[in-house]
Scaffold this motif. Structure first.
Motif, PDB file in Angstrom:
ATOM      1  N   ALA A 117      15.361   8.540  14.692  1.00  8.49           N
ATOM      2  CA  ALA A 117      16.218   9.572  15.270  1.00  8.49           C
ATOM      3  C   ALA A 117      17.404   9.881  14.359  1.00  8.49           C
ATOM      4  O   ALA A 117      17.734  11.052  14.110  1.00  8.49           O
ATOM      5  CB  ALA A 117      16.700   9.141  16.648  1.00  8.49           C
ATOM      6  N   ARG A 118      18.076   8.832  13.863  1.00  5.97           N
ATOM      7  CA  ARG A 118      19.241   9.062  13.010  1.00  5.97           C
ATOM      8  C   ARG A 118      18.837   9.643  11.650  1.00  5.97           C
ATOM      9  O   ARG A 118      19.513  10.548  11.127  1.00  5.97           O
ATOM     10  CB  ARG A 118      19.998   7.749  12.818  1.00  5.97           C
ATOM     11  N   ALA A 119      17.736   9.168  11.086  1.00  2.00           N
ATOM     12  CA  ALA A 119      17.299   9.688   9.784  1.00  2.00           C
ATOM     13  C   ALA A 119      16.976  11.173   9.885  1.00  2.00           C
ATOM     14  O   ALA A 119      17.366  11.973   9.013  1.00  2.00           O
ATOM     15  CB  ALA A 119      16.095   8.898   9.283  1.00  2.00           C
ATOM     16  N   TRP A 120      16.247  11.577  10.926  1.00  2.00           N
ATOM     17  CA  TRP A 120      15.918  12.995  11.076  1.00  2.00           C
ATOM     18  C   TRP A 120      17.153  13.814  11.417  1.00  2.00           C
ATOM     19  O   TRP A 120      17.307  14.941  10.952  1.00  2.00           O
ATOM     20  CB  TRP A 120      14.836  13.152  12.148  1.00  2.00           C
ATOM     21  N   ASP A 148      23.053   3.607  11.158  1.00  2.67           N
ATOM     22  CA  ASP A 148      22.956   4.217   9.823  1.00  2.67           C
ATOM     23  C   ASP A 148      22.187   3.312   8.862  1.00  2.67           C
ATOM     24  O   ASP A 148      21.371   3.789   8.062  1.00  2.67           O
ATOM     25  CB  ASP A 148      24.356   4.499   9.264  1.00  2.67           C
ATOM     26  N   GLU A 149      22.445   2.002   8.924  1.00  2.00           N
ATOM     27  CA  GLU A 149      21.744   1.076   8.052  1.00  2.00           C
ATOM     28  C   GLU A 149      20.260   1.021   8.414  1.00  2.00           C
ATOM     29  O   GLU A 149      19.395   0.971   7.531  1.00  2.00           O
ATOM     30  CB  GLU A 149      22.369  -0.317   8.147  1.00  2.00           C
ATOM     31  N   GLU A 180      28.002   0.559  24.151  1.00  2.23           N
ATOM     32  CA  GLU A 180      29.439   0.776  24.271  1.00  2.23           C
ATOM     33  C   GLU A 180      30.247  -0.478  23.979  1.00  2.23           C
ATOM     34  O   GLU A 180      31.457  -0.411  23.757  1.00  2.23           O
ATOM     35  CB  GLU A 180      29.783   1.295  25.666  1.00  2.23           C
ATOM     36  N   GLU A 181      29.599  -1.646  23.957  1.00  9.49           N
ATOM     37  CA  GLU A 181      30.288  -2.893  23.656  1.00  9.49           C
ATOM     38  C   GLU A 181      30.242  -3.237  22.166  1.00  9.49           C
ATOM     39  O   GLU A 181      30.830  -4.234  21.748  1.00  9.49           O
ATOM     40  CB  GLU A 181      29.671  -4.042  24.450  1.00  9.49           C
ATOM     41  N   GLN A 182      29.532  -2.442  21.374  1.00 12.69           N
ATOM     42  CA  GLN A 182      29.377  -2.734  19.955  1.00 12.69           C
ATOM     43  C   GLN A 182      30.151  -1.709  19.122  1.00 12.69           C
ATOM     44  O   GLN A 182      29.725  -0.567  18.956  1.00 12.69           O
ATOM     45  CB  GLN A 182      27.899  -2.705  19.565  1.00 12.69           C
ATOM     46  N   ALA A 183      31.276  -2.159  18.588  1.00 17.57           N
ATOM     47  CA  ALA A 183      32.146  -1.254  17.836  1.00 17.57           C
ATOM     48  C   ALA A 183      31.473  -0.728  16.571  1.00 17.57           C
ATOM     49  O   ALA A 183      31.771   0.373  16.109  1.00 17.57           O
ATOM     50  CB  ALA A 183      33.451  -1.977  17.482  1.00 17.57           C
ATOM     51  N   GLU A 184      30.554  -1.513  16.016  1.00 12.29           N
ATOM     52  CA  GLU A 184      29.917  -1.135  14.752  1.00 12.29           C
ATOM     53  C   GLU A 184      28.538  -0.507  14.955  1.00 12.29           C
ATOM     54  O   GLU A 184      27.739  -0.479  14.014  1.00 12.29           O
ATOM     55  CB  GLU A 184      29.796  -2.376  13.859  1.00 12.29           C
ATOM     56  N   ILE A 185      28.247   0.003  16.151  1.00 12.04           N
ATOM     57  CA  ILE A 185      26.898   0.485  16.427  1.00 12.04           C
ATOM     58  C   ILE A 185      26.504   1.640  15.514  1.00 12.04           C
ATOM     59  O   ILE A 185      25.364   1.746  15.074  1.00 12.04           O
ATOM     60  CB  ILE A 185      26.738   0.886  17.918  1.00 12.04           C
ATOM     61  N   ALA A 226      17.828  -8.684   8.449  1.00 15.00           N
ATOM     62  CA  ALA A 226      18.721  -9.154   9.512  1.00 15.00           C
ATOM     63  C   ALA A 226      19.829  -8.167   9.831  1.00 15.00           C
ATOM     64  O   ALA A 226      20.346  -8.133  10.950  1.00 15.00           O
ATOM     65  CB  ALA A 226      19.333 -10.502   9.107  1.00 15.00           C
ATOM     66  N   GLU A 227      20.202  -7.326   8.859  1.00 12.50           N
ATOM     67  CA  GLU A 227      21.328  -6.413   9.060  1.00 12.50           C
ATOM     68  C   GLU A 227      21.061  -5.351  10.115  1.00 12.50           C
ATOM     69  O   GLU A 227      21.994  -4.682  10.565  1.00 12.50           O
ATOM     70  CB  GLU A 227      21.705  -5.731   7.733  1.00 12.50           C
ATOM     71  N   ILE A 228      19.809  -5.166  10.533  1.00 14.01           N
ATOM     72  CA  ILE A 228      19.523  -4.148  11.553  1.00 14.01           C
ATOM     73  C   ILE A 228      19.064  -4.787  12.860  1.00 14.01           C
ATOM     74  O   ILE A 228      18.514  -4.112  13.726  1.00 14.01           O
ATOM     75  CB  ILE A 228      18.486  -3.114  11.079  1.00 14.01           C
TER      76      ILE A 228
END
Length: 436
Positions: free
Chosen positions: A24-27, A207-208, A197-202, A182-184
């Protein structure tokens, strides 16, 4: 015309959500308009979809909803370029008895919409057997079409080559293979993923994931495999009556499990919604005519809820003259006490006699069909409500008048009847739709 695709897998935990978010994000980053849906009862994934696409995602459910309702909800993708429906559990996993128009399986939605399935396969500990599983899923139900496969968590280039060759030998396209990364990985807790909503770095995580998947998956080939689709006019909307004209809705990290289609149906019927935060020690809007406490994670915040005197007194004052309803976690907070996982007993609002405990966890999971023995906000006695129950609490006491006769998907009567006392009502199941 949009391109429609269902993302599924042989089982839970294989990587459906991560792949859905990444695609979804890539497209979206490439300039396409992307709309997501979630097949089945899940509060958490649609919020991740919205974070990835910038568009609200809703649930579609063949056990609780009719074809007209599903068509109505899916029609929001009319202006999108790509429409993705993320499945739940395995592709054909549902209940034994049919509901309104299916068993709740992702395959029902794929067949109903005539969208091909992009299968996520985790071949850990396998090689050629992964192809046998994919071929079995492809051939299991004639009305369900397989677009191809993305491999996830491949161990090495040699492992990937073995699995790819086996899949090609049985005529199944492989769009890409993802090594472990692991980063994703999305963090989890006892009811599923930690909420978006609880994940500030979502945003960075998505994106990664998009970058990683674009590097290893042929996005153009996946897009070409999707079905050209144009939504048909829906004969009916969502069968949900708003509980009041002006609704005070508890909304924060402890009270967040609300189906988006429910809120949209309430607003479409002319209702106004004002939110308040029990965790911020806020009470319901005094001008509202009904208060609704959804589920969420009150067991993680029980001490704070017990200490928030303004919230508790405000809710009690509201309930003296107007209806208050709680679903699952909200029901527990309407009760007398909640014992957390550490065995600490916390006093709740006391509007109902319910007492629950997480000290000895017991999972309650499944569809529910309830026939109301007494009215609740928005629904009269005798109404048949379809919903879903998912929690780990144990009932210590449920002394009030039962609200409903509740059956599971097999038709068996269950003990979680809900309660009614004065203006307060509560259920362990989350409402999805009403039978009409």
């Amino acid at each position: 015309m949009a391109a429609g695709l269902v993302i599924s897998a042989p089982a839970s935990g294989v990587g459906k959500t991560t792949l859905t978010l990444a695609l979804a994000r890539a497209w979206r980053n490439s300039g396409l308009r992307v709309q997501c849906f979630k097949s089945g009862p899940d509060y958490i994934d649609p919020a991740f979809h919205a974070a990835a696409t910038g568009r609200a995602s809703v649930n579609v459910d063949s056990w609780a909803m009719g074809r007209g309702t599903i068509s109505h909800l899916v029609s929001r993708g009319i202006d999108a370029d790509v429409v993705l429906a993320e499945g739940s559990m395995g592709l054909f996993d549902g209940v034994a008895a049919r509901g309104v128009c299916g068993t709740g399986a992702t395959a029902d939605i794929a067949e109903m919409l005539d969208w091909p399935v992009l299968l996520v396969i985790d071949p850990s500990g396998q090689a050629q057997t992964a192809a046998a599983i994919a071929a079995g899923l492809r051939d299991y139900r004639p009305g369900v079409r397989l677009a191809g496969v993305v491999l996830n968590r491949v161990a090495s280039p040699r492992h990937e080559a073995l699995v790819r060759r086996a899949l090609l030998d049985v005529g199944i396209a492989v769009f890409g293979a993802l090594p472990r990364h692991a980063e994703i990985s999305l963090p989890k807790r006892h009811l599923g993923l930690v909420q978006a909503e609880e994940q500030a770095e979502i945003g960075k995580l998505i994106d990664e994931a998009a970058r990683f998947v674009a590097e290893h998956v042929d996005l153009d080939a996946v897009l070409r495999s999707a079905a050209t689709w144009s939504p048909q006019p829906a004969a009916s909307g969502v069968n949900v009556t708003p509980p009041g004209q002006r609704i005070a809705l508890a909304r924060d990290a402890a009270f967040s499990f609300v189906y988006p289609h429910m809120l949209e149906a309430w607003r479409a019927a002319g209702a106004e919604i004002s939110t308040f935060s029990p965790l911020a020690d806020e009470g319901p809007d005094p001008s509202a005519d009904v208060c609704w406490l959804p589920g969420g994670y009150p067991e993680l915040q029980a001490g704070k809820i017990a200490a928030n005197a303004r919230f508790r007194s405000g809710l009690r004052a509201f309930a003296e003259t107007r209806p208050v309803h709680g679903e699952c976690g909200g029901y527990m907070v309407l009760g007398t006490a909640l014992t957390d996982a550490d065995g600490i007993r916390h006093e709740m609002t006391g509007l109902l006699g319910l007492e629950t405990s997480f000290a000895k966890r017991r999972m309650h999971l499944g569809y529910r069909l309830a026939e109301l023995a007494a009215p609740m906000p928005g629904h009269q006695a005798g109404a048949r409500l379809r919903g879903h129950e998912f929690h780990y609490s144990t009932i210590v006491a449920q002394p009030d008048t039962p609200l409903a006769v509740v059956h599971d998907a097999t038709g068996a009567v269950i003990a979680e009847t809900g309660s009614r006392r004065g203006q307060a009502t509560g259920t362990f199941f989350h409402l999805i739709a009403e039978d009409r």
